[in-house]
Design an enzyme around this catalytic site. Structure first.
Site, PDB file in Angstrom:
ATOM      1  N   VAL A 365       0.820  -1.209   0.000  1.00 11.70           N
ATOM      2  CA  VAL A 365       0.000   0.000   0.000  1.00 11.70           C
ATOM      3  C   VAL A 365       0.857   1.264   0.000  1.00 11.70           C
ATOM      4  CG1 VAL A 365      -1.968  -1.112   1.124  1.00 11.70           C
ATOM      5  CG2 VAL A 365      -0.214  -0.024   2.520  1.00 11.70           C
ATOM      6  N   SER A 691     -14.954 -11.541  15.062  1.00 15.86           N
ATOM      7  CA  SER A 691     -15.910 -10.811  14.230  1.00 15.86           C
ATOM      8  C   SER A 691     -16.807 -11.714  13.399  1.00 15.86           C
ATOM      9  CB  SER A 691     -15.166  -9.837  13.310  1.00 15.86           C
ATOM     10  OG  SER A 691     -14.356 -10.539  12.390  1.00 15.86           O
ATOM     11  N   LYS A 734     -12.924  -4.815   4.814  1.00 17.02           N
ATOM     12  CA  LYS A 734     -14.067  -5.737   4.715  1.00 17.02           C
ATOM     13  C   LYS A 734     -15.109  -5.226   3.727  1.00 17.02           C
ATOM     14  CE  LYS A 734     -13.523  -7.620   9.370  1.00 17.02           C
ATOM     15  NZ  LYS A 734     -14.104  -7.793  10.717  1.00 17.02           N
TER      16      LYS A 734
END
Length: 808
Positions: A365, A691, A734
Site C-alpha cells: 500500500v 468478528s 471488509k
C-alpha cells in the site's frame, strides 16, 4: 567372604572402622596414598592398625563438610587394607592403602571416637563373553587415547592396564586413573556389573577425549596467534629499518597532528570533544602498529565522522511540500496531513522534537515508499534500515569496543551515511523483529524511539550521548500484533488501509504506467490501455490490498512492447507506427487464463449458509460459513483451521440460540439429539478472531430451522451471550471485499457507524449498510423477516409476581 590377592587369601570382615574421604574415591585392585588429619579419621586408622589393618573407605557427598554426619557419606565404598603408616611433622598421618573389594553399608556403629560400619562385601561379577571382551578392548583403546592427550597422567598408566586380569580388574584400574569429578567416580564405584561399568567408562572417556581435543585446538590457536604476532612485529621492525636506509621515514606523529587538527575543527558537544581529545593523547603514546592503536584510531574516525551538529533545512513552502507528496502517492490523506502539521509546528517553534510515526497496513500500500516521499518533500536525507529478522541487540545499539571488528549500531551508521542529524529514518518491518540469547532488539529501540529519552541516546560502541530528537523516525508494520506494547506506546500509529478498485485504477494510470514507461525506456512510445482493460486486469488477475501484483502484471504487458520494438529494430518485423494499444483480449493472451473468476459467494440462498467478512494482513475477504445438522448426541464440530477465539465465538453463538430456542420455533430437546457441524471453507488457511460471531449464529440458525438466509448479504460483528453485537476492526478492507465479491447488503455493528465518516464514496457506494445493535435485529435483516419469532410466555417467580424474560 574370602578374596585372593597375589596368591594371598584375605578374609573380609563385615564390621570395620569407617574412614570418610573428602575428595577422592578408592577402587579395588589399586594402591593409594592418603593424608589423614581429622581426629576421628586418625582414630579410625589407629583402630584398624590394632586389628587386622582392614578399614572401610567411603567418600563424602560434600568435600567441604569438616565434621560429616552419617547421612553425608555415600553408602557404597571399598574395603581396603593399610600397607604403611607414616607420621608427618605437622601431626597428620600419611597412609598407603590397597583397595580390596567393594562393599555396601548395612548400618553405621554408635562409636563417638570414629565411624564404624557394618558392611556387606560385593562379590566381583565376571562372566566372560565376546561382548565383554570387545567392550574391554574398546575401553582400553579409549584410555590409551585419553592418556596421550592428557598431560597430567603419566604414560606409565597405560602399562598398568595390561596387567589387569579380567574385565572387573580392568574397569577398576582405568576408573582409578581417570581424572573426572567425584560424582562420576562414585557412579563407577556403584556399578557392580563390569559390563555397565565399562559402558559408563566408554561414555565418560569419549566425552573427556572430546574436551581434551578442544583444549589442544584452543591452545594451538593461541600459540599460533602469538607466533604470528611476534612475526609481524619482527617484520615491522625490518620494514622500518629498510625505510630509514632509503630515507622514506613515515613519522607516526604526523597522523597524530592531523587528528589534533580535526579535533580543533570538530563541532560536537563538550563531552564528545573531551573524549576525542583523551583518545588522541592516548594514541600519541601508543606504538603506531599495535592492535590498541588500530582500535583507538577506528574509534576516533567514528567520532569525527558523525554529524553531531549538522542539520539540513526543511522545505518551508506548504504548497510545494503538498505537491510533492501528492506527486508520489495517491490518497493516503492521514500521513500527508500529519507531515504538514509537523512542518507547521516547525515554523512556529524550532525546538520541536521529531515525531515517531508508525505506518501500519497490508503489503503493497506504499508504506516504505511514503517514507522516501516524505524525505523528498521535506528536503531531508533519507535512511532506510530493514529490521525484519533482526535478532541481535547489537544491531541497534552497537558492540562494545572490546570486541574485534566492533562497530556502532545501525542507527548511528545511518546518521553517518546521511551526514545530518535530522534525516527521515525509516525502520522497516518493525513487527518482524525477533529475540534470542543475543538480546531483544525491540527493547534496544525503546530509548531511540522515545521522544523524551532519545536526546541522550547512548550507543555501546561510542559510549557518548547522541541527540536523536531532531530525527524523524518512521516505522512500518503489517500488523501491530507483533510489536511489543512498550514500543508501540512510544509511536503514533497511522493506519494505511487497502485500496479500492477505483483507487487502484487511478494509481495505475497516474503512477504505475508512467513509472514503467520510464524504467523500460518507452517514453517515446505511446501505450494505450483503456480504463475497461485496466479494470479487467485488476479485477481478474490481482486480488490484494496494495498494487504490487498489479505492477508486475503491467510489467508483463510492457515487456511485450519492448520485445516488439526490439524485433523491429533487428529487422525481423515490418515497420509500423510506434503506438501500442492493449485490449481485453490482448491481456488474456499475454497474462493467460483469468486467476480470479467471479465470486466465491453463492448467489442462491441455501439453508445453513451465511457470508461473513474477514480482515488479514493482505486485506479484506469474504468468509462463507457452512453449517449442516445430523442425528447425533448434541456434538458441535468446528472445522476449517479455526483459532481458539473463533471457536469460542461459535460456542457462544450456539449457546445464544439454545437459550432462545423457543423464540425461533426450535424444540429445546432436539439439541441433545442433533450434531452440528460448522465449516469455514479454505480449510488450509488459518482463521481466527471474534468478528465472525454474527455470521456463525445466522448460519447455525438457518441450518436448524431449514430457513435460508437472504442471498448476497454479508455480515460482521462480535456477539455476546446476551445477544449484543460488538464493534469490529478492519472495516474498510471488509467493505472493499464485500463490494469486490458482489455483495449487496452488509450488516455492521452500530458502534462502527462512526467509522464511515473516514471512507470515500468509492468504498461504500453500491452497498446497503444496515447497522444492528442486537442479534435479534441482525437475524431479522439476514432472514428478511422470514424467520418467525415467538415471545416467551410470562412466568411467575417465587414471590408470585410475573415477569417476562428479556428478548435480545
Amino acid at each position: 567372604m574370602k578374596i585372593i590377592r597375589k596368591d594371598e587369601e584375605i578374609v573380609i570382615r563385615t564390621k570395620l572402622p569407617a574412614l570418610p574421604l573428602r575428595d577422592m574415591v578408592i577402587f579395588p585392585y589399586t594402591i593409594y596414598p592418603l593424608l589423614i588429619g581429622r581426629q576421628f579419621t586418625i582414630n579410625a586408622l589407629q583402630e584398624a592398625m590394632m586389628l587386622d589393618k582392614q578399614v572401610f573407605l567411603c567418600a563424602q557427598k560434600s568435600p567441604e563438610e569438616e565434621k560429616p554426619k552419617r547421612s553425608d557419606l555415600y553408602s557404597v565404598g571399598v574395603v581396603a587394607r593399610v600397607l604403611q603408616v607414616m607420621k608427618l611433622p605437622n601431626g597428620t598421618l600419611k597412609a598407603l592403602v590397597e583397595g580390596l573389594v567393594r562393599a555396601k553399608v548395612v548400618s553405621f556403629g554408635k562409636s563417638t571416637q570414629f565411624f564404624s560400619a557394618k558392611i556387606e562385601p560385593i562379590e566381583p561379577q565376571t562372566v566372560p563373553s565376546r561382548k565383554l571382551e570387545a567392550l574391554s578392548r574398546s575401553v582400553s583403546d579409549a584410555f590409551a587415547e585419553y592418556v596421550r592427550l592428557n598431560r597430567r597422567i603419566p604414560d606409565e598408566a597405560i602399562g598398568s592396564i595390561s596387567a589387569a586380569e579380567g574385565a572387573d580388574h580392568l574397569a577398576d584400574v582405568i576408573s582409578s586413573q581417570a581424572l573426572v569429578r567425584l560424582g562420576a567416580k562414585q557412579r563407577l564405584l556403584e556399578a557392580f556389573d563390569p559390563r555397565k561399568r565399562l559402558a559408563e567408562l566408554s561414555k565418560l572417556l569419549a566425552s573427556e577425549i572430546e574436551i581434551l581435543k578442544l583444549e589442544r585446538k584452543i591452545d594451538s590457536s593461541v600459540r599460533e596467534s602469538l607466533t604470528q604476532s611476534q612475526r609481524e612485529s619482527y617484520l615491522q621492525q625490518q620494514l622500518k629499518a629498510i625505510r630509514e636506509e632509503l630515507g622514506q621515514i613515515d613519522d607516526p606523529s604526523s597522523d597524530v597532528d592531523e587528528l589534533f587538527t580535526k579535533l580543533a575543527s570538530l563541532k560536537a558537544p563538550a563531552e564528545a570533544k573531551s573524549r576525542a581529545e583523551e583518545e588522541v593523547r592516548k594514541l600519541s603514546r601508543m606504538h603506531p602498529y599495535s592492535a590498541e592503536a588500530a582500535v583507538a584510531r577506528g574509534y576516533l574516525d567514528w567520532i569525527f565522522a558523525l554529524p553531531w551538529e549538522s542539520l539540513t533545512k526543511d522545505r518551508g513552502n506548504f504548497d510545494e511540500v503538498e505537491r510533492l507528496l501528492n506527486e508520489d502517492h495517491y490518497g493516503l490523506e492521514k500521513p500527508k496531513r500529519r507531515i504538514l502539521e509537523h512542518l507547521a509546528v516547525l515554523k512556529i517553534s524550532q525546538n520541536v522534537r521529531g515525531p515517531i510515526l508508525c505506518f501500519v497496513g497490508p503489503p503493497g500500500v506504499g508504506k516504505t515508499s511514503l517514507g522516501k516521499s516524505i524525505a523528498r518533500a521535506l528536503d531531508r536525507k533519507f535512511i532506510r534500515a530493514s529490521l525484519g529478522g533482526t535478532h541481535d541487540e547489537a544491531e541497534i545499539r552497537g558492540h562494545r569496543r572490546t570486541y574485534i571488528g566492533s562497530l556502532p549500531g545501525r542507527i548511528l551508521q545511518g546518521l553517518k551515511k546521511a551526514g545530518s542529524r535530522n534525516p527521515v529514518f525509516l525502520l522497516d518491518e518493525i513487527d518482524k523483529i525477533g529475540a534470542d540469547f543475543r538480546g531483544d532488539p525491540a527493547s534496544a529501540l525503546l530509548e531511540a524511539l522515545d521522544p523524551e529519552q532519545n536526546k541522550t541516546f547512548s550507543d555501546n560502541y561510542l559510549e557518548l550521548d547522541f541527540d536523536l530528537s531532531q530525527t524523524l523516525f518512521i516505522t512500518t508494520a503489517n500488523s501491530i500484533a507483533g510489536i511489543p506494547h512498550p514500543l508501540l506506546d512510544r509511536m503514533e500509529v497511522i493506519r494505511l488501509s487497502g485500496y479500492s478498485e477505483y483507487e487502484k485504477l487511478e494509481i495505475a494510470k497516474t503512477f504505475l504506467i508512467p513509472k514503467l514507461t520510464e524504467e523500460m525506456g518507452l517514453s517515446d512510445v505511446k501505450i494505450d490501455i483503456s480504463d475497461k482493460t485496466l479494470g479487467y486486469l485488476l479485477r481478474h488477475y490481482t486480488r490484494e490490498a496494495g498494487v504490487r501484483e498489479a505492477e508486475r502484471k503491467l510489467n508483463m504487458l510492457f515487456r511485450q512492447v519492448a520485445t516488439k520494438l526490439a524485433r523491429r529494430k533487428s529487422g525481423k518485423a515490418s515497420k509500423s507506427s510506434r503506438i501500442f494499444k492493449f485490449s481485453v483480449n490482448d491481456v488474456k493472451k499475454i497474462l493467460g487464463p483469468e486467476r480470479f473468476v467471479g465470486s466465491e459467494v453463492k448467489e442462491a440462498p441455501e439453508p445453513g449458509y451465511a457470508v461473513g467478512l474477514a480482515w488479514t494482513e493482505l486485506g479484506g475477504q469474504t468468509l462463507p460459513v457452512e453449517v449442516t445438522t445430523m442425528v447425533g448426541a448434541g456434538k458441535l464440530t468446528l472445522t476449517g483451521k479455526l483459532g481458539d477465539v473463533m471457536k469460542e465465538s461459535a460456542i457462544a453463538g450456539l449457546s445464544y440460540i439454545r437459550s432462545h430456542a423457543e423464540e425461533f420455533g426450535i424444540n429445546p430437546k432436539s439439541f441433545s439429539e442433533t450434531d452440528i457441524h460448522v465449516h469455514v471453507p479454505q480449510g488450509a488457511v488459518p482463521k481466527d478472531g471474534p468478528s465472525a460471531g454474527i455470521t456463525i449464529v445466522v448460519a447455525i440458525l438457518s441450518a436448524l430451522t431449514k430457513t435460508p438466509a437472504k442471498a448476497l448479504v454479508a455480515m460482521t460483528g462480535e456477539v455476546t451471550l446476551t445477544g449484543d453485537v460488538l464493534a469490529i476492526g478492519g472495516l474498510k478492507e471488509k467493505l472493499l471485499a464485500a463490494k469486490r465479491d458482489g455483495i449487496r447488503t452488509v450488516l455492521l455493528p452500530e458502534k462502527n457507524r462512526k467509522d464511515l465518516s473516514e471512507f470515500s464514496s468509492e468504498v461504500t457506494g453500491g452497498l446497503k449498510l444496515r447497522f444492528v445493535r442486537t442479534l435479534e435485529q441482525a437475524i431479522r435483516h439476514a432472514f428478511d423477516d422470514k424467520l418467525q419469532f415467538r415471545r416467551r410466555r410470562q412466568t411467575k417467580n417465587t414471590s408470585g409476581a410475573t415477569h417476562t424474560p428479556r428478548v435480545n
